[in-house]
Design an enzyme around this catalytic site. Sequence first.
Site, PDB file in Angstrom:
ATOM      1  N   ASP A 102       0.817  -1.213   0.000  1.00  0.00           N
ATOM      2  CA  ASP A 102       0.000   0.000   0.000  1.00  0.00           C
ATOM      3  C   ASP A 102       0.853   1.266   0.000  1.00  0.00           C
ATOM      4  O   ASP A 102       1.981   1.253   0.489  1.00  0.00           O
ATOM      5  CB  ASP A 102      -0.901   0.042   1.243  1.00  0.00           C
ATOM      6  CG  ASP A 102      -1.926  -1.069   1.233  1.00  0.00           C
ATOM      7  OD1 ASP A 102      -2.213  -1.597   0.147  1.00  0.00           O
ATOM      8  OD2 ASP A 102      -2.425  -1.413   2.322  1.00  0.00           O
TER       9      ASP A 102
HETATM   10  N1  URA Z   1      -1.579  -5.964   3.758  1.00  0.00           N
HETATM   11  C1  URA Z   1      -2.009  -4.696   3.751  1.00  0.00           C
HETATM   12  O1  URA Z   1      -3.003  -4.372   4.368  1.00  0.00           O
HETATM   13  N2  URA Z   1      -1.318  -3.809   3.037  1.00  0.00           N
HETATM   14  C2  URA Z   1      -0.195  -4.114   2.351  1.00  0.00           C
HETATM   15  O2  URA Z   1       0.411  -3.237   1.719  1.00  0.00           O
HETATM   16  C3  URA Z   1       0.254  -5.433   2.375  1.00  0.00           C
HETATM   17  C4  URA Z   1      -0.458  -6.353   3.087  1.00  0.00           C
END
Ligand code: URA
Length: 236
Positions: A102
């Site tokens: 993310d």
């Molecule tokens: N889980 C999440 O919530 N975000 C990420 O970037 C990776 C795994």
Amino acid sequence: MRLDKYISKAFGVSRKVAKELIRQGRVCINGQRVRRADFKVPTNSKVVIDGEELELKEKIYLMFYKPKGYLSTTERESDYPSFLELLSEYEHLKPFAAGRLDVDAEGFLLVTNDGLFAHRITHPRWGVSKTYEVILEKPISSEDVDKLLRGEVQVEGKPVKAKEVKLLDKNMVLLTLTEGKYHIVKRLFRSLGNKVLHLKRVAIGGVTLDPSLREGEYRELTEEELKKLKRLVKLE
Ligand code: URA
């Protein structure tokens, strides 16, 4: 690089087949027909086989420390830059990330241009583990840890079983998963009535993010690291 090796790599054929193509006089380098398998191909040469130019695409495997505020994809139309802006020296090799992270998360992004490798690293069938350091809004109880380990927390209506959960502090946990659903860590903790404040991926397939790398820095995977990952997905 020797001509037979070059053709074998660029064309995806065995050395034996490459040698045969050269022997048959089907290979030209910079406009000259070459019939010697051990001919050293000068850099930036134009290698043509049966009239078609061959592009030697070097495979890259990088460990990149993605900072927060960067996308792990190449979406245009976004308020955030792509991590690729920090990797311009590799642009010509068309790298991409094997697995998303993310924009508000940081940590280990596996960057490659090897499509099959990336596909297997991310496909649930191969179950490659990812380890996250997570800081939560509220303390995490030992019951929550047990629920995660027993697969009693659901995402998209399906149970997700953590491979490992290590409490580092009352609000901090090291979580290892073998699934990679969108926002999986945030959604797991939301299901437990908690909220992720900080998320950092620290390992992929047991290969740990190099602690000497700072945000935005990268290095090539070592031979052992690459071997370890390739073995996991039966490419070695
Ligand atoms: N889980 C999440 O919530 N975000 C990420 O970037 C990776 C795994």
